[in-house]
Design a protein around this motif. Structure first.
Motif, PDB file in Angstrom:
ATOM      1  N   VAL A  16     -11.597  -6.987  -1.882  1.00 53.68           N
ATOM      2  CA  VAL A  16     -11.421  -5.778  -1.075  1.00 53.68           C
ATOM      3  C   VAL A  16     -12.493  -5.745   0.001  1.00 53.68           C
ATOM      4  CG1 VAL A  16     -11.294  -3.265  -1.092  1.00 53.68           C
ATOM      5  CG2 VAL A  16     -10.501  -4.576  -3.079  1.00 53.68           C
ATOM      6  N   PHE A  76      -2.784  -0.017  -8.804  1.00 53.65           N
ATOM      7  CA  PHE A  76      -4.207   0.314  -8.746  1.00 53.65           C
ATOM      8  C   PHE A  76      -4.399   1.593  -7.948  1.00 53.65           C
ATOM      9  CE2 PHE A  76      -4.058  -4.206  -9.471  1.00 53.65           C
ATOM     10  CZ  PHE A  76      -5.112  -4.457 -10.333  1.00 53.65           C
ATOM     11  N   SER A  77      -5.273   2.471  -8.431  1.00 49.92           N
ATOM     12  CA  SER A  77      -5.661   3.665  -7.684  1.00 49.92           C
ATOM     13  C   SER A  77      -6.797   3.303  -6.735  1.00 49.92           C
ATOM     14  CB  SER A  77      -6.107   4.775  -8.645  1.00 49.92           C
ATOM     15  OG  SER A  77      -6.679   5.845  -7.919  1.00 49.92           O
ATOM     16  N   LEU A  78      -6.686   3.759  -5.487  1.00 51.97           N
ATOM     17  CA  LEU A  78      -7.705   3.478  -4.465  1.00 51.97           C
ATOM     18  C   LEU A  78      -8.555   4.699  -4.151  1.00 51.97           C
ATOM     19  CD1 LEU A  78      -5.568   1.362  -1.955  1.00 51.97           C
ATOM     20  CD2 LEU A  78      -6.935   0.564  -3.882  1.00 51.97           C
ATOM     21  N   TYR A 118      -2.355   4.183  -3.469  1.00 52.31           N
ATOM     22  CA  TYR A 118      -2.199   3.223  -4.549  1.00 52.31           C
ATOM     23  C   TYR A 118      -1.832   1.857  -3.989  1.00 52.31           C
ATOM     24  CZ  TYR A 118      -2.275   7.257  -7.629  1.00 52.31           C
ATOM     25  OH  TYR A 118      -2.671   8.380  -8.291  1.00 52.31           O
ATOM     26  N   PRO A 178     -11.148  -0.115  -6.731  1.00 51.04           N
ATOM     27  CA  PRO A 178      -9.797   0.110  -7.272  1.00 51.04           C
ATOM     28  C   PRO A 178      -9.814   0.131  -8.800  1.00 51.04           C
ATOM     29  CG  PRO A 178      -9.760  -1.556  -5.542  1.00 51.04           C
ATOM     30  CD  PRO A 178     -11.200  -1.290  -5.843  1.00 51.04           C
ATOM     31  N   ARG A 179      -8.931   0.944  -9.363  1.00 55.51           N
ATOM     32  CA  ARG A 179      -8.848   1.088 -10.809  1.00 55.51           C
ATOM     33  C   ARG A 179      -7.404   0.969 -11.245  1.00 55.51           C
ATOM     34  NH1 ARG A 179      -7.874   5.717 -13.533  1.00 55.51           N
ATOM     35  NH2 ARG A 179      -8.099   6.850 -11.561  1.00 55.51           N
ATOM     36  N   SER A 180      -7.126   0.086 -12.204  1.00 55.19           N
ATOM     37  CA  SER A 180      -5.769  -0.119 -12.688  1.00 55.19           C
ATOM     38  C   SER A 180      -5.308   1.105 -13.456  1.00 55.19           C
ATOM     39  CB  SER A 180      -5.710  -1.357 -13.583  1.00 55.19           C
ATOM     40  OG  SER A 180      -4.394  -1.537 -14.083  1.00 55.19           O
ATOM     41  N   TYR A 211       0.848  -1.195   0.000  1.00 55.37           N
ATOM     42  CA  TYR A 211       0.000   0.000   0.000  1.00 55.37           C
ATOM     43  C   TYR A 211       0.880   1.239   0.000  1.00 55.37           C
ATOM     44  CZ  TYR A 211      -3.070   3.679   1.798  1.00 55.37           C
ATOM     45  OH  TYR A 211      -3.764   4.859   1.985  1.00 55.37           O
ATOM     46  N   THR A 257      -4.833  -1.211   4.250  1.00 53.11           N
ATOM     47  CA  THR A 257      -4.749   0.157   3.751  1.00 53.11           C
ATOM     48  C   THR A 257      -5.496   1.057   4.710  1.00 53.11           C
ATOM     49  OG1 THR A 257      -6.769   0.027   2.420  1.00 53.11           O
ATOM     50  CG2 THR A 257      -4.732  -0.726   1.392  1.00 53.11           C
TER      51      THR A 257
END
Length: 1055
Positions: free
Chosen positions: A1048, A622-624, A605, A629-631, A584, A897
C-alpha cells in the motif's frame, strides 16, 4: 562615432530585412500546422545576436536581445465578425479576443515597469537607488518581455488568418515549450519575494524612492502600483490555462484545433509544474538557511546543515497556554517547521538596524527615526526541537496512560500539571471533555432517580416522573451542546505531545503544546504530514525510489509515494491461489474521527479476488478506514474470478428512460464479478455483507475476461473474441440476462475494456475496437504492427489512452478522438534489478493516479512516470522513478483508491473565532471496529474531479511581517485598512489563489461561496499493488515468494 546618412540607411535596410525574415518564419509556422510552427519558433536566427554584458547591466546568461517595433509589427487585431458563424465559432472568437486583449495588456504592463520605473531609476542623478538594488528588483523582466514580444508577432499573423484556419493551440505549443521560457519565468518567480522585500525596505530607508513611487502611481491613469504591475507575470500562465480550457470546451470533436489545444494545455501545465517544483526547492532552501542562521545550538545547527534535511511544511501558528480553570494564560505566534526527521518550534523576532540613506551608523545618534529602521528579515529563536518519531498528535478527550517512569506537563507552565494524579490527561480548551463526562454521569443519576420516583406510592408536588423526564431531556440537550463544542475545538487546534529534558532524577518529561491553525484545512495538513513523515522514516522508504535516468539518484522519501504497509492476502492454506483482480469500493465511515480521517487510507473497502484450479475462487474484503487495511470478510466461489467491476446505480435520467408505471427499486451501487465458467455475479456494495443479488451466465458460456459499465449498459469481454452487452431490467436497477446482444470484435480473446465518454474501447489481439453506445457500431484501428502481440492493458487520462502489450516493455499513447499515435516510451530497468535469466521487462499492470503513470512488470518491479493532470494529452513529461520495494513475482494488479473528506470537517463554526477561543474540538474517535457505521457515499463512487482551477500555486512568502505599509495592487485612496486592522488585507490578495501557503492566501479578500466550495475540497489517495512475495531491490533479501502480498502506497492529502 558619427554615422553618415548612407550608414543610417544601410542599417535601416538591414534591420528591415532581418525583421522580414523573422515574420516569414512565424508565418510559415502558423500556416502549416504544429510541426512547422515548432521549427519556426525554435529556429536559431543568425541576426539575433547575444548582447554584451557590462557592469551597468544584468548578465543575460545567453538570452537574446530582440527589439520589436510597434509601428512595423502592430498588435493583433480581429477582423469584423463574418456572417453565418455557429454559436461555438462565435464563442471561440470571443475567447480569442480575450487572449488578444489580455496579452496586449500584459505587454503594456511589462513595458511600463521597464520604461516608467526601471529606466528612470537607472538614469536618475543623483541616484535614488544603487544599481545593486535596482537589478534584483527588476530581474528577468526584460527577457520575459522578449519572449512575449515574439509570441505577439506570431499571434498577430494567426489572428489575421483566423476566419480561414481557426487554429491557435499549436502556436502556444511552439511559443512556450522552449527551455528559455521556463528559465526566465523560473528566475523571476524565485526572485519575486526578494524583490518585494527590497522594495519595502527601500520605501522605508529611501524617502526619495518612496516619493518616486507615489508620483508614478499618481501620474498613471489606472492608479495601479508597482507591486500590482510586477505580480502580473506570476498570474500569466494561470490566465493562459483558464482561457485555453474555455477554448477547448467550445471546440467540437473533430475540429483541427482540438489536438493542438490539448497539447498546449499539456505544455502549459508542464511548465507550471516545473516552476512549482523549482519554487518549492528554493523556498525550502531559504527557510532552512534562515532557521540555521538563527540557531545557537551547534549540534542542532549541524543537523540542519545536513544535505539530507528536507523541509516538509512550515507555518506560523499561534501557541495558546491555558490555566487549570480554562482561562487563557498567554498566546503567541510561533513558526513551526516540520522537517523530514524533526519538529522545530521557534519564536519570530524581527530585528532592526539603524541606518541612514547611504550608510550604516556605527553608533546610534539619539532616538532612531522610524524611516531609518530597516528590517533585516525575520529571525527565529528556536524554542524547542524534538525527534519526529517522539512527537504525538493528541486529540481532545483522548486519554493518555501514564507511564511510571515519565512526567507530563503543559508547555509554558512552571509546575507540573495537576492532571498527573488523575491518571489521564485532558488537553486543549481545558475541562471540555471532563465536563462532558460529568454531564453523562449526572444523566445516568437522574435516570435512576426518575425510576425510583416512579416507585413512590404517594403523590407529591414537583416530584413525579414527568419532572424527571424533563430533567433527562435537558441534560441530553446539554450533552449535545458539549459534544458540538468538543467537535469544533479540534478543527483548528493542533495538540502535540513533545519530549522534553529529563528531570533531576533522570525521568523523561513530556510536555503538551496547543497550536491554533488558521483553518481546518491547515490542521488536516499538519496531522497528515506528521503521519506521513513518520512513515517516510521507515527502513523501506530510506530510500524508496530511485531515478534510473538520473544516474540512479534516490529521491527524498516524502515527495514520492510512501510504502505505508504490506500485508498478506488469504490464509496460509490458500497460498496456491493466484491473485487475479482487485477493486476499490468507496464507502464512507460516518464515525471516523477528525484525526483518523486525516491519517487513514481513503475510506471504503478493497475487494481482492483470486482463483486456483478450475474448481473454486476466493474473494477477500479489506476495510481501508484505518492507516492499515484490515481483513473483514472472506468467501469462496464455485469458479476462479477473472475480473471485477464497480457499477454505479442508474441516474435519474436513466431511470426515466427505463422505468414503466412501476416505481424502480433502489439497489444502490453494485459490484459485478466475472468468472471462468462464464457466470456473472452481482453483489451489493453497501457494506461487507456481500449479498449476491443476481447470477446469470452469458449465452456463449465463455470465460468473462473483463467487465465495464457505460451509461445504462454492461459490457462483458469474452474469451471467444465477442463482447456481450446487457441492458438494465425495466423498473429495476439490475441487469436483464435476456437482453444480451453480442458484438464480434475478432477471433482472439477480448482482454480489456475501457470506457471513453459514450463509447467503449475493446482490445482484441493487436487491434482496438471502438463500440458506440446503444447503437453498438464499431470502428477498429491497429495499435501494434505485430499481429502476434495483444493489447493487455489500457488506461485513460485527459485526451489520451496509454496501452501496454503482451510482449515487450514499450507503452504507446493514442488520442481518444483522432485515434492518432502520439508517443511511445520504453520501460527500462537496470539489469542489476532483474533476476538471473531475465533480459527484458514485460508490463503486467497499468494505472494513472494523481499525475503519475504506474507500471507494474512481470519481474515484480514498479515504475512511475509523471503525466499532466488536466484535460490535455497525458504525455510523459519527466524522468521515471523505480520503486526499490518490489514483489517477488509479477505485479498482478494496481488499484487506485481515493476519497474526498467530508465537508463537515472543513466548516468553522465562527469566522470570528480567535486564537484564545475556548470552544471547538474534533470528533471523538471510535476505534472499536464493531461500531463502524457504513453509509453509501452519495450513491456513486468517488470520482476524482478534473482540476479546473489555477494550477500555478507558487509558495510566495508574504512581506506583510516587515514594517511599513503593505504592498498592494490598489491605490491608497481605495484602501480603507490599517496595518493593525483585523480585517483581511489586500497585499497577498493580489496574488489570488496562487499560493496554498496560509500566510498568503488567507489574507486575501474573502472568496465567494462557490470559490470556497471548490477550494475546500480535501482528497486522500493511495495505490495498492498485488503480487507474490516482497523484496528490496537495494539488497538481496526476499520474502517467501509463495505468499500473496499487498503493498500500500499512501500519497499526501491534497487540497
Amino acid at each position: 562615432m558619427r554615422l553618415g546618412a548612407r550608414d543610417v540607411s544601410q542599417l535601416k535596410q538591414n534591420y528591415d530585412i532581418k525583421v522580414q525574415q523573422l515574420m516569414k518564419a512565424a508565418r510559415n509556422g502558423t500556416k502549416d500546422g504544429l510541426e512547422k510552427t515548432k521549427i519556426a519558433m525554435m529556429r536559431k536566427v543568425s541576426f539575433l545576436s547575444k548582447k554584451d554584458c557590462t557592469d551597468d547591466t544584468e548578465e543575460d546568461s545567453g538570452y537574446l536581445d530582440v527589439t520589436v517595433s510597434d509601428l512595423k509589427h502592430p498588435p493583433p487585431q480581429l477582423s469584423p465578425m463574418p456572417e453565418g458563424l455557429s454559436s461555438q465559432q462565435v464563442v471561440r472568437r470571443h475567447i480569442l479576443g480575450s487572449i488578444i486583449q489580455s496579452e496586449r495588456s500584459y505587454l503594456d504592463s511589462l513595458k511600463r515597469i521597464l520604461l516608467e520605473y526601471k529606466k528612470p531609476l537607472m538614469e536618475a542623478e543623483p541616484r535614488i537607488l544603487s544599481l545593486k538594488k535596482i537589478q534584483p528588483i527588476f530581474y528577468r523582466l526584460k527577457e520575459i518581455l522578449q519572449c512575449h514580444s515574439m509570441f505577439q508577432i506570431a499571434l498577430a499573423s494567426r489572428v489575421a488568418e483566423w476566419d480561414n484556419t481557426e487554429k491557435i493551440g499549436d502556436l502556444f505549443v511552439a511559443s512556450f515549450s522552449k527551455s528559455m521560457v521556463l528559465d526566465v519565468y523560473s528566475d523571476y518567480v524565485n526572485n519575486f519575494t526578494n524583490a518585494m522585500a527590497l522594495i519595502k525596505k527601500a520605501c522605508m530607508s529611501k524617502p526619495a524612492f518612496l516619493e518616486f513611487l507615489k508620483k508614478k502611481q499618481a501620474a498613471s491613469t489606472d492608479r495601479i502600483t508597482l507591486y500590482g504591475l510586477m505580480v502580473k507575470p506570476i498570474q500569466r500562465f494561470p490566465q493562459f490555462i483558464l482561457l485555453l480550457q474555455d477554448m477547448l470546451k467550445n471546440t467540437p470533436v473533430g475540429h483541427q484545433d482540438r489536438l493542438p489545444l490539448q497539447l498546449a494545455l499539456t505544455e502549459l501545465e508542464t511548465l507550471a509544474e516545473k516552476l512549482n517544483e523549482q519554487k518549492r526547492l528554493a523556498e525550502q532552501l531559504a527557510e532552512i538557511q534562515q532557521l540555521t542562521r538563527s540557531v545557537s545550538d551547534r549540534n542542532l545547527s549541524k543537523q540542519l546543515n545536513s544535505d539530507q534535511k528536507q523541509l516538509i511544511l512550515s507555518e506560523t501558528l499561534i501557541e495558546t497556554v491555558y490555566g487549570e480553570k480554562g482561562q487563557v494564560l498567554k498566546s503567541k505566534e510561533r513558526k513551526v517547521f516540520l522537517l523530514n526527521d524533526m519538529l522545530v518550534c521557534a519564536n519570530i523576532n524581527v530585528k532592526y538596524v539603524e541606518t541612514g540613506i547611504d550608510n550604516i551608523f556605527e553608533e546610534p545618534r539619539g532616538p532612531p527615526d522610524i524611516s531609518s529602521l530597516v528590517p533585516i528579515g525575520p529571525k527565529y529563536a528556536v524554542k524547542w526541537s524534538a525527534p519526529l518519531l517522539q512527537v504525538q498528535v493528541v486529540e481532545v478527550g483522548q486519554e493518555t496512560p501514564q507511564r511510571k517512569d515519565s512526567i507530563y506537563q503543559q508547555s509554558g507552565s512552571k509546575r507540573l500539571s495537576s492532571t498527573n494524579s488523575q491518571g489521564k490527561l485532558f488537553l486543549g480548551p481545558p475541562r471540555l471533555y471532563q465536563e462532558l463526562q460529568e454531564l453523562q454521569h449526572d444523566l445516568s443519576v437522574v435516570e435512576e432517580v426518575t425510576l425510583l420516583v416512579g416507585t413512590l406510592q404517594g403523590s407529591y408536588q414537583n416530584l413525579n416522573t414527568t419532572v424527571g423526564q424533563d430533567w433527562c431531556m435537558a441534560l441530553q440537550r446539554l450533552i449535545r451542546i458539549k459534544e458540538d463544542e468538543i467537535q469544533c475545538a479540534n478543527k483548528c487546534r493542533l495538540r502535540l505531545m513533545v519530549p522534553g529534558k529529563p528531570d533531576k532524577s533522570g525521568r523523561p518529561v513530556s510536555f503538551t503544546v496547543v497550536f491554533s491553525t488558521p483553518s481546518p484545512i491547515s490542521k488536516i495538513s499538519w496531522v497528515n504530514r506528521l503521519h506521513l513523515a513518520k512513515i517516510a522514516l521507515r527502513e523501506e522508504n530510506l530510500p524508496g525510489w530511485v531515478c534510473v535516468e538520473d544516474d540512479e539518484k534516490t529521491k527524498p522519501p516524502f515527495w514520492c509515494p510512501l510504502l505505508a504497509c504490506r500485508l498478506h492476502v488469504f490464509t496460509p492454506k490458500m497460498q496456491d491461489l493466484k491473485l487475479q483482480a482487485a477493486l476499490y469500493n468507496p464507502v464512507h465511515c460516518s464515525l471516523l474521527g477528525f484525526s483518523a480521517a486525516s491519517t487513514s487510507l481513503p475510506q471504503g473497502y478493497l475487494w481482492v479476488a483470486s482463483g486456483g484450479d478450475d474448481s473454486h475462487g476466493q474473494v477477500e474484503i479489506f476495510s481501508l478506514n484505518r492507516p492499515t487495511p484490515r481483513s473483514v470478510k472472506c468467501f469462496s466461489l464455485g469458479s476462479p474470478v477473472l475480473c471485477l467491476e464497480y457499477i454505479t446505480e442508474p441516474s435519474t435520467d436513466e431511470e426515466l428512460e427505463t422505468q414503466t408505471s412501476e416505481v424502480p427499486s433502489k439497489i444502490g451501487n453494485t459490484i459485478c464479478v466475472g468468472l471462468l465458467d462464464g457466470n456473472i455475479l452481482v453483489y451489493g456494495s453497501v457494506d461487507t455483507a456481500a449479498q449476491c443479488l443476481l447470477t446469470f451466465c452469458n449465452p456463449e458460456g465463455c470465460p468473462v475476461l473483463c467487465l465495464k459499465q457505460s451509461a445504462n449498459f454492461l459490457f462483458a469481454g469474452l474469451s471467444n473474441g465477442k463482447v456481450a452487452v446487457y441492458n438494465r431490467k425495466s423498473g429495476e436497477g439490475l441487469w436483464d440476462p435476456d437482453s444480451c446482444r453480442h458484438v464480434v470484435i475478432g477471433c482472439a480473446p477480448v482482454l480489456k475494456l475501457l470506457q471513453i465518454d459514450e463509447c467503449v474501447w475493446a482490445s482484441c489481439a493487436n487491434q482496438v475496437s471502438v463500440i458506440e453506445g446503444s447503437s453498438l457500431k464499431t470502428q477498429s484501428f491497429e495499435v501494434h504492427p505485430d499481429p502476434m502481440v495483444s493489447v493487455t492493458h489500457m488506461v485513460r487520462a485527459g485526451g489520451g489512452v496509454w496501452m501496454a502489450f503482451s510482449e515487450g516493455s514499450s507503452l504507446r499513447l493514442f488520442h481518444t478522438e483522432t485515434l492518432e499515435h502520439l508517443q511511445e516510451i520504453n520501460i527500462s530497468t537496470p539489469s542489476a534489478y532483474l533476476s538471473p535469466g531475465q533480459k527484458t521487462v514485460c508490463v503486467t499492470s497499468l494505472l494513472i493516479c494523481q499525475g503519475l503513470l504506474w507500471v507494474g512488470t512481470a519481474q515484480g518491479i514498479i515504475v512511475t512516470l509523471p503525466v499532466p493532470r488536466l484535460e490535455g494529452i497525458p504525455k510523459i513529461t519527466g524522468k521515471g522513478m523505480t520503486s526499490l520495494n518490489a514483489h517477488s513475482g509479477p505485479v498482478e494488479f494496481l488499484v487506485a483508491t481515493s476519497s474526498i473528506l467530508s465537508q463537515d470537517f472543513l466548516k468553522r463554526d465562527s469566522t470570528t473565532e480567535g486564537a484564545d477561543s475556548s470552544s471547538g474540538a474534533e470528533d471523538k474517535e471510535v476505534t472499536n471496529s464493531s461500531q463502524e457505521s457504513l453509509q453509501q457515499a452519495n450513491g456513486s463512487p468517488q470520482v476524482e474531479a478534473k482540476a479546473k482551477g489555477v494550477v500555478l500555486q507558487y509558495h510566495l512568502r508574504s512581506t506583510s511581517q516587515l514594517p511599513g505599509k503593505l504592498l498592494t495592487a490598489r491605490s491608497e485612496e481605495s484602501s480603507d485598512y490599517t496595518q493593525d486592522s483585523l480585517e483581511h488585507t489586500l497585499e497577498d490578495g493580489s496574488i489570488y489563489e496562487l499560493s496554498d501557503d496560509p500566510e498568503v492566501w488567507v489574507r486575501g479578500p474573502g472568496p465567494s461561496s462557490k470559490e470556497a466550495a471548490r477550494r475546500e475540497k480535501v482528497s486522500s489517495a493511495a495505490v495498492i499493488s498485488g503480487g507474490k512475495g516482497f523484496r528490496r531491490l537495494a539488497n538481496s533479501s526476499t520474502s517467501d515468494s509463495s505468499e500473496n502480498m499487498l503493498m500500500v502506497w499512501q500519497l499526501p492529502i491534497t487540497v
